[in-house]
Design an enzyme around this catalytic site. Structure first.
Site, PDB file in Angstrom:
ATOM      1  N   GLU A 141       0.673  -1.381  -0.135  1.00 17.18           N
ATOM      2  CA  GLU A 141       0.128   0.038   0.260  1.00 17.18           C
ATOM      3  C   GLU A 141       0.841   1.135  -0.076  1.00 17.18           C
ATOM      4  O   GLU A 141       1.138   1.902   0.683  1.00 17.18           O
ATOM      5  CB  GLU A 141      -0.617  -0.255   1.398  1.00 17.18           C
ATOM      6  CG  GLU A 141      -2.240  -0.954   1.363  1.00 17.18           C
ATOM      7  CD  GLU A 141      -2.400  -1.430   2.302  1.00 17.18           C
ATOM      8  OE1 GLU A 141      -3.417  -1.880   2.308  1.00 17.18           O
ATOM      9  OE2 GLU A 141      -1.919  -0.853   3.703  1.00 17.18           O
ATOM     10  N   ASP A 170      -0.680   0.243  10.492  1.00 24.21           N
ATOM     11  CA  ASP A 170       0.104  -1.047  11.228  1.00 24.21           C
ATOM     12  C   ASP A 170       1.502  -1.613  11.008  1.00 24.21           C
ATOM     13  O   ASP A 170       1.908  -2.453  11.554  1.00 24.21           O
ATOM     14  CB  ASP A 170      -0.986  -2.259  11.213  1.00 24.21           C
ATOM     15  CG  ASP A 170      -1.810  -2.808  12.469  1.00 24.21           C
ATOM     16  OD1 ASP A 170      -1.844  -1.169  13.388  1.00 24.21           O
ATOM     17  OD2 ASP A 170      -2.066  -3.259  12.706  1.00 24.21           O
ATOM     18  N   LYS A 315      -7.210  -5.509  11.496  1.00 21.89           N
ATOM     19  CA  LYS A 315      -7.802  -5.064  11.185  1.00 21.89           C
ATOM     20  C   LYS A 315      -8.852  -4.303  11.762  1.00 21.89           C
ATOM     21  O   LYS A 315      -8.927  -3.196  12.817  1.00 21.89           O
ATOM     22  CB  LYS A 315      -8.398  -4.334   9.687  1.00 21.89           C
ATOM     23  CG  LYS A 315      -8.764  -3.590   9.253  1.00 21.89           C
ATOM     24  CD  LYS A 315      -9.600  -3.649   7.993  1.00 21.89           C
ATOM     25  CE  LYS A 315     -10.770  -2.561   7.816  1.00 21.89           C
ATOM     26  NZ  LYS A 315     -11.068  -2.013   6.664  1.00 21.89           N
ATOM     27  N   ASP A 339     -11.237   1.595   3.745  1.00 20.88           N
ATOM     28  CA  ASP A 339      -9.433   1.492   3.216  1.00 20.88           C
ATOM     29  C   ASP A 339      -9.194   2.712   2.698  1.00 20.88           C
ATOM     30  O   ASP A 339      -8.999   3.301   2.410  1.00 20.88           O
ATOM     31  CB  ASP A 339      -9.970   0.112   2.455  1.00 20.88           C
ATOM     32  CG  ASP A 339     -10.582  -0.644   2.737  1.00 20.88           C
ATOM     33  OD1 ASP A 339     -10.416  -1.079   4.538  1.00 20.88           O
ATOM     34  OD2 ASP A 339     -11.019  -2.028   2.112  1.00 20.88           O
ATOM     35  N   ASP A 484     -15.567  -6.969  10.172  1.00 16.06           N
ATOM     36  CA  ASP A 484     -16.733  -6.080   9.751  1.00 16.06           C
ATOM     37  C   ASP A 484     -18.396  -7.251   9.698  1.00 16.06           C
ATOM     38  O   ASP A 484     -19.302  -6.393  10.071  1.00 16.06           O
ATOM     39  CB  ASP A 484     -16.644  -5.521   8.183  1.00 16.06           C
ATOM     40  CG  ASP A 484     -16.073  -6.410   7.498  1.00 16.06           C
ATOM     41  OD1 ASP A 484     -16.267  -7.637   7.796  1.00 16.06           O
ATOM     42  OD2 ASP A 484     -15.526  -6.136   6.658  1.00 16.06           O
TER      43      ASP A 484
END
Length: 773
Positions: A141, A170, A315, A339, A484
């Protein structure tokens, strides 16, 4: 205290949103669905009659032509087991179709009135909003992508002093922290530019890419000299960030410019470091302004503490840490989580979401507002069926109507009521006030930035949650790969409702996987996590009993049971083709003397035709619909199957589930070029690809060999083997790209020779066993 509107004359005091039920052709759909169900019952009746006939007479009642077949193979235990298997898998398919009706029976549309919100509440009365963005790995990312998302969120058409953005890293990377520092400086130029020209989207990377793609580069002639300047500043910033990532570190000169870099000591690693909280922009400070003198949103960097041997819960743990850290700093009553690749494509999304929370009549019931997941890199025919168009336009709205407000929480693009996330049960007697200046229940701290940072570090420590309800009754749920969905179930079971809002302009856009392997790995993780939920205490049929409607329990289970579908699908693409090769029919004969085949024909034909019409109505092309059928088969026979196996092993204590981060960037330009041409990307010898190739080759062998066998027995295309020929033929057509990757293509995206060898050998062995044993 209840929500109060202004008593200004002429202000519309009506609801801030409206729920409209119904779908185009809804009555006709229900009639078609009823007839499909009757045909499914007919299929079950046929299978039962076969089994009963086999049980009592030793020979199934299949018609005179089939009775002429050689009976030595059919009377064997293998044939009897195949009939039992066909009955069981068709029962599973039928029951799963029944579950699917729970999300199609009552489609509802939510319509917010943001103009009424603006008239009713002044800027100073609007509630504060905290925005959570999670990132975990600067390689998968890239920081330049993350800060483009951050900048789009900082540029909402919303009072900036009421926005606070938290980036949870993280990966604990000083590269990400450096990128955020660069973004905070660039935001002073970017936010005024966005609001002055009212541009969309407000992600600089997406905006400039669209401008170039549309050929709109005459900004200077159009009176936009600022655009040239702002793009230059952005390119320079992005170059500095990318260069730092390439070098793998930050210069000592840069480190001396901000105290935050001192948090990274030489022994700190991604898995072993203390809590880091840095308020890069303090939105309370009147000196924190952009180049136009307007206030900037609060911007906070956070890396929660991690220590070897201490669970961090992926997460879910990151989100729970942000809930606690934000409560110390801004404590906004509304939270948006996204995200890191999901940038804002609609700068008014906050106002639209607030319409649901601040409605005087129903707003106090709403725990979260879920916006659909959309992507901006989908090919014209949606090669990997990533767009989720039917899910967004039909299934999510049907889920919303299944239980009068039991929408899925999808993990991104979701606005939350803070207290519902923190474990509070819904009560009619408790109506929290979100209006600022009217005794709101959520006060903001007045401590200094340094004091807030130190206080926030404490609640971000990995030991803070010990002995608490965090991860169980508070915050996001732990112990599941799809935290989620489990969290949404827990919130609904506490009495709250939720809303799906699919805005006309897609509110948030992300990056979809652009290779087949990435798609299958992602769906493996999702299906594995959802099946974990079904087998846990969060199962909707147990946890939801008495708390949510039975229709809502069915709707949740439709998604949670993805992994189970792998078994009947695998059976259907293996057993009927092999029995075709063996010369043994498993479906009713196609003839006027045997009407049983009509039940199969109608059940499959009507369902297929309706799915095609539904796809076209949702804006998909017919080729996109066909690509969707291919991906559904590939997911069920590979990703879902591997997920089911892994879940079983985990239940037996033989393996441990792990979170797999999906890369948000394209691997190479060659891969990207093939993706744009809609050429499927394989390129590896993974176990899933080997499994896909074996099934494809097996069905090709069975189709060819079976056709010769049928001709040799004196039958034509219409006869006792028509059903098996259709099954094998359909699988072969769906797998045409697999055959190309096996024997025709020579690029790096084709299947390796090792996969070709394994698939041919294994498929050949299966065919030999079917014929001779």
């Amino acid at each position: 205290m209840g929500l109060r509107a202004e008593d200004a004359g002429g202000v519309d005091q009506g609801p801030l949103f409206k729920t409209r039920s119904g779908r185009r052709g809804g009555a006709a759909y229900k009639v078609v669905a009823a007839t499909i169900f009757l045909s499914i019952c007919g299929v079950w009746a046929y299978r039962l009659s076969q089994l009963l006939s086999l049980l009592f007479s030793g020979e199934p009642r299949v018609g005179d032509d089939q009775m002429m077949m050689t009976t030595t193979r059919r009377k064997g235990s293998c044939y009897g087991l195949s009939l039992v298997g066909m009955f069981l898998v068709e029962v599973v398919f039928g029951l799963f179709w029944v579950l699917s009706q729970s999300i199609r029976w009552n489609i509802v549309h939510q319509l917010p009135f943001k103009d009424k919100l603006s008239l009713r509440y002044k800027d100073k009365q609007l509630p504060r909003v905290d925005i959570f963005v999670c990132t975990a790995d600067p390689e998968r990312e890239p920081p330049s992508m993350v800060i483009s998302t951050v900048l789009s969120l900082m540029s909402f058409n919303y009072p900036p002093e009421k926005l606070s953005l938290y980036l949870s890293d993280d990966g604990c990377s000083e590269l990400t922290f450096y990128a955020l520092l660069e973004a905070s400086d660039f935001a002073k130029q970017w936010i005024p530019f966005c609001k002055k020209f009212n541009i969309e989207p407000r992600s600089p990377e997406a905006y400039f890419a669209r401008e170039r793609g549309s050929g709109s580069v005459q900004h200077a002639a159009n009176g936009w000299p600022e655009r040239t300047a702002i793009e230059g500043l952005y390119r320079e910033m992005k170059h500095r960030i990318d260069e730092a990532v390439k070098m793998g570190g930050i210069s000592e000169e840069m480190k001396g410019k901000h105290k935050g870099f001192s948090e990274w000591h030489p022994k700190a690693t991604k898995w072993d470091h203390q809590s880091i909280v840095q308020m890069i922009i303090d939105g309370r400070d009147e000196q924190s302004v952009d180049v136009e003198g307007c206030r900037l949103p609060t911007l906070v960097y956070m890396a929660r503490e991690k220590r070897p041997g201490r669970p961090h819960n992926f997460k879910a743990g990151s989100m729970n840490a942000m809930i606690r850290v934000s409560s110390m700093i801004s404590n906004a009553p509304v939270i948006l989580n996204l995200d890191c690749d999901m940038y804002s494509n609609d700068s008014d999304a906050v106002q639209e979401a607030l319409c649901f929370f601040m409605d005087e009549r129903r707003g106090h019931q709403v725990a979260f507002v879920q916006f659909p997941q959309n992507f901006d890199n989908i090919t014209p025919n949606d090669l990997y069926y990533n767009s989720c168009t039917i899910v967004n336009k039909v299934e999510m709205k049907g889920m919303d109507g299944a239980g009068d407000g039991t929408q899925l929480y999808c993990g991104t693009g979701c606005f939350h009521r803070r207290e519902s996330l923190c474990g509070r049960k819904y009560s009619e007697d408790h109506r929290p006030n979100l209006v600022e200046g009217e005794g709101t229940d959520f006060e903001r701290s007045e401590r200094s930035a340094v004091e807030l940072e130190e206080a926030a570090k404490v609640v971000a420590d990995c030991s803070y949650e010990q002995g608490t309800l965090w991860g169980y009754e508070m915050g996001l749920v732990y112990g599941c790969l799809v935290e989620d969905i489990a969290t949404g179930i827990a919130i609904h079971c506490r009495g709250w409702k939720s809303v799906c809002y699919n805005s006309e302009r897609r509110a948030f856009l992300g990056m979809a996987p652009d290779t087949l392997e990435m798609c299958l790995v992602q769906f493996k993780r999702w299906s594995e996590g959802m099946f974990q939920i079904f087998t846990s205490r969060y199962c909707p049929f147990t946890r939801g009993r008495g708390n949510i409607s039975f229709l809502a329990q069915m709707a949740y289970s439709y998604y949670l049971l993805w992994a189970i579908l792998s078994l009947p699908t695998l059976f259907y693409v293996v057993v009927p083709p092999l029995f075709l090769l063996r010369g043994v029919p498993l479906f009713p004969e196609v003839s006027f003397a045997n009407p049983w085949f009509l039940f199969f024909l109608y059940a499959v034909g009507a369902r297929t035709l309706y799915s095609m019409v539904e796809a076209v109505q949702c804006g998909l092309t017919l080729r996109a619909w066909w690509n969707a059928q291919r991906m559904l088969l590939l997911r069920r026979t590979s990703a879902f199957l591997f997920a089911l196996v892994d879940t079983g092993l985990a239940q037996l204590g033989l393996s441990e589930s792990g979170f797999v981060l999906t890369p948000k960037t394209v691997t190479t330009s060659e891969v990207q070029a093939r993706y744009k041409r809609e050429v499927m990307e394989f390129g590896s010898s993974s176990a899933m690809f080997t499994h896909v190739a074996v099934l494809a080759v097996l069905n090709l062998f069975c189709l060819v060999g079976g056709a010769f066998r049928v001709i040799g027995l004196g039958y034509g295309l219409l006869g006792p083997f028509t059903g098996q020929l259709l099954v094998a033929g359909t699988v072969v057509l769906i797998n045409l790209p697999v055959y190309e990757a096996l024997v025709i293509r020579s690029d790096h995206g084709s299947l390796p020779i090792t996969v070709v060898f394994r698939s041919v050998v294994l498929a050949s062995l299966a065919c030999l066993v079917a014929v001779y044993f």
